[in-house]
Motif scaffolding. Sequence first.
Motif, short mmCIF file in Angstrom:
data_model
loop_
_atom_site.label_atom_id
_atom_site.label_comp_id
_atom_site.label_asym_id
_atom_site.label_seq_id
_atom_site.Cartn_x
_atom_site.Cartn_y
_atom_site.Cartn_z
N PRO A 104 -7.48 97.92 32.77
CA PRO A 104 -8.22 96.67 32.82
C PRO A 104 -9.72 96.85 32.69
CG PRO A 104 -6.44 96.60 34.41
CD PRO A 104 -6.45 97.99 33.84
N ILE A 105 -10.29 97.83 33.38
CA ILE A 105 -11.75 97.99 33.31
C ILE A 105 -12.17 98.50 31.94
CG2 ILE A 105 -11.81 100.37 34.23
CD1 ILE A 105 -14.36 99.48 35.77
N GLU A 106 -11.36 99.33 31.28
CA GLU A 106 -11.69 99.78 29.92
C GLU A 106 -11.68 98.60 28.95
OE1 GLU A 106 -9.97 104.38 29.90
OE2 GLU A 106 -8.65 102.70 29.36
N PHE A 107 -10.68 97.75 29.09
CA PHE A 107 -10.60 96.58 28.19
C PHE A 107 -11.80 95.67 28.40
CE2 PHE A 107 -9.39 92.22 27.21
CZ PHE A 107 -8.84 92.36 25.94
N VAL A 108 -12.14 95.40 29.63
CA VAL A 108 -13.27 94.52 29.92
C VAL A 108 -14.57 95.13 29.42
CG1 VAL A 108 -14.68 93.57 31.78
CG2 VAL A 108 -12.19 93.31 31.84
N ARG A 109 -14.80 96.42 29.72
CA ARG A 109 -16.05 97.06 29.30
C ARG A 109 -16.17 97.10 27.77
NH1 ARG A 109 -19.30 99.68 32.81
NH2 ARG A 109 -18.52 100.28 34.90
N GLN A 110 -15.12 97.58 27.09
CA GLN A 110 -15.22 97.83 25.65
C GLN A 110 -15.14 96.56 24.82
OE1 GLN A 110 -12.62 101.03 24.28
NE2 GLN A 110 -12.75 102.05 26.26
N ILE A 111 -14.29 95.63 25.21
CA ILE A 111 -14.08 94.44 24.38
C ILE A 111 -14.95 93.28 24.85
CG2 ILE A 111 -12.39 92.87 23.41
CD1 ILE A 111 -12.01 95.89 22.72
N LEU A 112 -14.83 92.91 26.10
CA LEU A 112 -15.53 91.72 26.57
C LEU A 112 -17.03 91.93 26.72
CD1 LEU A 112 -13.06 90.26 29.23
CD2 LEU A 112 -13.03 90.09 26.73
N LEU A 113 -17.42 93.10 27.20
CA LEU A 113 -18.84 93.32 27.46
C LEU A 113 -19.55 94.01 26.30
CD1 LEU A 113 -18.71 94.30 31.23
CD2 LEU A 113 -19.07 92.05 30.19
N ASP A 114 -19.08 95.19 25.89
CA ASP A 114 -19.79 95.95 24.85
C ASP A 114 -19.76 95.23 23.50
OD1 ASP A 114 -20.25 97.82 26.77
OD2 ASP A 114 -18.79 99.29 26.04
N ALA A 115 -18.61 94.67 23.13
CA ALA A 115 -18.49 94.03 21.81
C ALA A 115 -18.93 92.58 21.82
CB ALA A 115 -17.05 94.14 21.31
N LEU A 116 -18.52 91.82 22.86
CA LEU A 116 -18.75 90.38 22.86
C LEU A 116 -19.87 89.92 23.78
CD1 LEU A 116 -15.01 89.22 22.79
CD2 LEU A 116 -16.64 89.24 20.89
N HIS A 117 -20.40 90.82 24.60
CA HIS A 117 -21.51 90.49 25.49
C HIS A 117 -21.20 89.25 26.35
CE1 HIS A 117 -23.58 93.36 22.96
NE2 HIS A 117 -23.36 92.60 21.90
N ALA A 118 -20.02 89.26 26.95
CA ALA A 118 -19.57 88.10 27.73
C ALA A 118 -20.39 87.91 29.00
CB ALA A 118 -18.09 88.26 28.09
N GLU A 119 -20.88 86.69 29.19
CA GLU A 119 -21.52 86.31 30.44
C GLU A 119 -20.55 85.55 31.34
OE1 GLU A 119 -25.12 84.14 30.12
OE2 GLU A 119 -26.33 85.89 29.56
N HIS A 120 -19.58 84.89 30.71
CA HIS A 120 -18.57 84.14 31.45
C HIS A 120 -17.22 84.37 30.79
CE1 HIS A 120 -21.73 81.83 33.55
NE2 HIS A 120 -22.36 81.88 32.38
N VAL A 121 -16.18 84.45 31.60
CA VAL A 121 -14.81 84.61 31.10
C VAL A 121 -13.98 83.47 31.68
CG1 VAL A 121 -12.76 86.07 31.04
CG2 VAL A 121 -15.04 87.11 30.92
N VAL A 122 -13.30 82.73 30.80
CA VAL A 122 -12.43 81.63 31.19
C VAL A 122 -10.99 82.06 30.96
CG1 VAL A 122 -11.79 79.22 30.76
CG2 VAL A 122 -14.19 79.94 30.57
N VAL A 123 -10.16 81.99 32.01
CA VAL A 123 -8.78 82.50 31.89
C VAL A 123 -7.80 81.52 32.53
CG1 VAL A 123 -9.45 84.92 31.83
CG2 VAL A 123 -9.03 83.81 34.03
N GLY A 124 -6.56 81.58 32.04
CA GLY A 124 -5.48 80.83 32.65
C GLY A 124 -5.03 81.50 33.93
N HIS A 125 -4.34 80.75 34.77
CA HIS A 125 -3.93 81.27 36.07
C HIS A 125 -2.95 82.44 35.95
CE1 HIS A 125 -0.24 79.22 35.13
NE2 HIS A 125 0.30 79.80 36.15
N ASP A 126 -2.23 82.51 34.79
CA ASP A 126 -1.19 83.53 34.62
C ASP A 126 -1.67 84.72 33.80
OD1 ASP A 126 -1.46 82.12 32.29
OD2 ASP A 126 0.68 81.79 31.95
N LEU A 127 -2.96 84.94 33.73
CA LEU A 127 -3.52 86.06 32.97
C LEU A 127 -2.91 87.39 33.39
CD1 LEU A 127 -5.85 87.30 31.14
CD2 LEU A 127 -7.14 87.48 33.29
N ARG A 128 -2.53 88.20 32.39
CA ARG A 128 -2.14 89.60 32.62
C ARG A 128 -2.80 90.43 31.53
NH1 ARG A 128 0.14 89.83 37.58
NH2 ARG A 128 0.68 91.97 37.01
#
Length: 327
Positions: A104-128
């Motif tokens: 999970p932390i690799e996915f968040v760091r590499q995709i959401l932060l490094d590539a997309l520079h996410a400031e906010h993440v919106v997710v459904g309640h059933d996220l996996r």
Amino acid sequence: MVHIWNDPTEVPGDFGPTVVTIGNFDGVHRGHQHVLAQLTNTAKRHHIPSVAVTFDPHPAQVHRPESAPELIMGLQDKLDALGETGVDAVLVMKYTLDLASMTPIEFVRQILLDALHAEHVVVGHDLRFGAGNVGDVVTMQELGEQLGFGVQVVNEYGAGGFPVHDDGDSDRRCSSTWVREALSEGDVVTAAAVLGRPHRMRGEVVHGAARGRNLGFPTANLSHDSTGYVPADGIYAGWLIDQSGTRWPAAISVGSNPTFDGVSRQVEAHVIDRPEENVEDFDLYGQSVAVEFTQRLRGMVAYRGPEALVEQMCLDVAQAHELLTQG
């Protein structure tokens, strides 16, 4: 214009900061649309672009191909539907075992932060997410606190047009599973209610056995590699949308015609209001068309020869025409 990226390396380095959501989004049904509406609203409030991250192929097709569900829509239709929600960009991640092995932390760091520079993440309640699907909403919230981005969790969404409540005092939640169940029963009306639009297939028009043409009902036959969930066998009222975007009312047949032997299962649409004065120019062969299902008229039946079949086809076309012109 919606930006479409097929790899994180395609995201411009100066794109962002962003608001991001993650999902398979098969069908882009009303539950998905609810999450995506929260995504775009959050992006507008913060004056930054919105990005939907999705996957191709569907993870189930990689992990358990023998039992993977039939997809509701093909990738292009999914991208079109995502674009209609108002997102600014879509990142299509190629789903591989290497991607599936990311923590999970690799996915968040590499995709959401490094590539997309996410400031906010919106997710459904059933996220996996993450290897073994060990990451969930709580994981994402903890990572948000640790790495410095906000997390917004969106509740389930019921078919009645309101969020599903924890006390269960509501109808069934919108889901891709519900759409597939409805389509497998030929209930395209329920499928449309969950999707928020009629179900459609897309494919190239190919030559068939010409039985319909010989009986006076020429049909546009979709190729066997067409995309979109094939509903239960039967006759449907619906629409054919040609390559130019023109919508034609149609009577649609799904299945193997039991009146004739040796016919494989197929989807074919008879355009009802063809321009008879230019009918020779009305050639759909080779075109990529969409077939949209409005209502099931009847199941598939074996008739005692072509004459009885033609009589029933006349009734089917008349019923389809009445339904489509009234609605």
